[in-house]
Scaffold this active site. Structure first.
Site: not given
Length: 509
Positions: A285-287
């Site tokens: 859900g992120d980098d």
């Protein structure tokens, strides 16, 4: 990633793992020729004065990286013990926190060894690792993070952050934690470590989180670290976080978290040097990977840069953030980063440089080449932050210096928007060099958005920043990008460390 600011709010639909055959066909059809050799015979003109720290030199030698981190380490087999011998029960219910702690303590007392986790489901709270130590997960072994927050106790904030990244004060410890160790391996037969982070994500979503969430794995002030052949699942916060570390190899690792899970970065090298990340697959859900070096005045004061970092053959998806991110916490400086063979699909961005007023520091000598992307919203993005600071004591006049960002051999299909290159007024991004970039599917007018950015482009479609001076003589001179033989892919001498990274006494399996 900026913990208090989502990168994008758009979520894409059903996602599947990439097809490398499709990728190869796509690359062939678009006629990319990958650059294999490059050189530089001169240095660019100096940058204008800045209140921020001086940039590292632009190296004039060739990058000599080879194509793999294999051979960095010797292997020595040590006596083994299993967690069962210390009272462990792999039934998915019984707490094994004390069993793991007793096992590590016994291995530390004996000077090193290998702890084997057999097939089973092993519930545990946080436990520390030790030097000269291997954690070996057999096939079918799953370490499960405890659902009791008390088994993730609080520790002091990192000096380069000054407080917890999400909340003031301390922060929860990681599930697997190490401080001041060396010669440590986490590996096995693709066993799993599952943080079971949902309870932590719900605290974040409900705004009832009192302290910053813990990572799944964190190494602090450590060296000679290898993580390989494991699957890492559902981290409460960033998944793998080496900070103030050196000589770190992360190879053949799969990292998975729900695509809506908050701030579940895959791998975040932070104020660390000599880091190699390769052959990894990440959904989060992120980098997928974010390179960091501290937050505003705290990062500037500690002054521990991230440098000599190789990221290659990385693939995955993150519908809210980027495949490769640099920053936004980069106040200690980031330099000499090589990214190659990156495949990003169904994501908000493929490459993102993130900084802000108050950060200070620098981002320099970044080489990114060989990028394939499918259905990416903004393929290349340089962005300023959203007033994201640890406290009110930051200096708004501390501007970052950004220079020598070289991006080449990029192909994208199904791209939603043209790239966005936004520098900061008074701190222009200098020397942004692009070559052999083809981005297809962008709806008209397909115009790049550019502010306070100087650079040059060759064989780039759609043509970037035509209204912003790119391509004129002044821009070419400021960028220092191209010689008679084309793009000078200049970076640091990675070969000086990559060829000589040998764990003293061997790596312990």
């Amino acid at each position: 990633m900026d913990a208090n600011n989502p990168c994008f709010n758009t979520l894409w639909g059903s996602l599947t793992r990439p097809s490398w055959a499709l990728l190869l066909s796509l690359t062939t059809l678009l006629g990319l020729t990958w650059l294999l050799q490059f050189s530089s015979n001169s240095s660019p003109p100096p940058l204008p004065p800045s209140p921020s720290p001086s940039l590292p030199p632009w190296r004039s030698t060739r990058i000599a990286t080879g194509k793999t981190c294999e051979g960095f380490y010797r292997v020595r087999v040590l006596d083994r013990a299993t967690v069962v011998e210390f009272g462990g029960v792999g039934d998915g219910v019984t707490s094994n926190t004390e069993a793991f702690r007793r096992a590590v303590e016994a291995i530390a007392t004996s000077g090193g060894g290998r702890l084997v986790v057999p097939k089973g489901r092993w519930v545990t709270g946080s436990f520390n690792l030790t030097s000269n130590f291997t954690l070996y997960l057999e096939e079918g072994a799953v370490i499960l993070g405890s659902q009791d927050p008390k088994e993730w106790p609080l520790i002091e904030p990192l000096p380069s952050y000054g407080r917890g990244r999400e909340r003031p004060g301390g922060r929860h410890i990681s599930l697997l934690h190490a401080n001041g160790v060396e010669n440590v391996v986490i590996t096995g037969q693709n066993g799993s470590i599952d943080g079971r982070g949902k309870m932590w994500w719900e605290l974040w979503w409900n705004r009832t989180l009192e302290h910053t969430r813990g990572h799944l794995i964190e190494f602090i002030n450590s060296r000679n670290i290898l993580i390989s052949n494991v699957t890492l699942l559902n981290s409460p916060f960033w998944t793998v976080h080496p900070v103030y570390c050196s000589d770190v190899v992360i190879k053949g690792v799969t990292i998975l978290a729900p695509l809506h899970s908050p701030n579940t970065d895959g791998i975040d090298p932070d104020s660390s040097t000599n880091v190699c990340i390769e052959d990894c697959y990440i959904e989060s859900g992120d980098d997928l990977v974010a390179v960091k070096s501290g937050w505003d005045q705290f990062g500037t004061s500690v002054a521990r840069p991230s440098s000599n970092i190789v990221i290659r053959r990385l693939s995955g998806t993150t519908p809210t953030c980027s495949g490769i991110g640099i920053g936004s916490e980069m106040s200690g400086g980031v330099s000499d980063v090589l990214v190659e063979d990156l495949h990003v699909r169904d994501s908000a961005a493929a490459v993102r440089i993130k900084t802000d007023r108050g950060r200070g520091g620098y981002i320099a000598n970044i080489t990114i080449r060989g990028v394939a992307m499918e259905r990416v919203r903004v393929p290349i993005r340089f962005s300023r932050g959203a007033n994201d600071h640890p406290d009110g004591a930051y200096d708004p006049g501390a501007l970052p210096r950004v220079a020598r960002i070289e991006i080449s051999d990029v192909v994208g299909v199904g791209i939603k928007k043209a790239p966005v290159l936004e520098g900061l007024e008074g701190a222009r991004f200098e020397g942004v060099c692009m070559r052999n970039v083809s981005l297809r599917g962008i709806p008209p007018p397909a115009e790049w958005r550019c502010e306070y950015v100087a650079g040059e482009a060759v064989d780039v479609f759609p043509r970037p920043c035509e209204r912003y001076g790119w391509g004129d003589r002044g821009a070419r001179e400021a960028a220092g990008c191209f010689g008679e033989e084309g793009l000078d892919l200049v970076g640091s001498e990675f070969g000086f460390w990559m060829g000589g990274l040998i764990f003293p006494g061997g790596v312990f399996f």
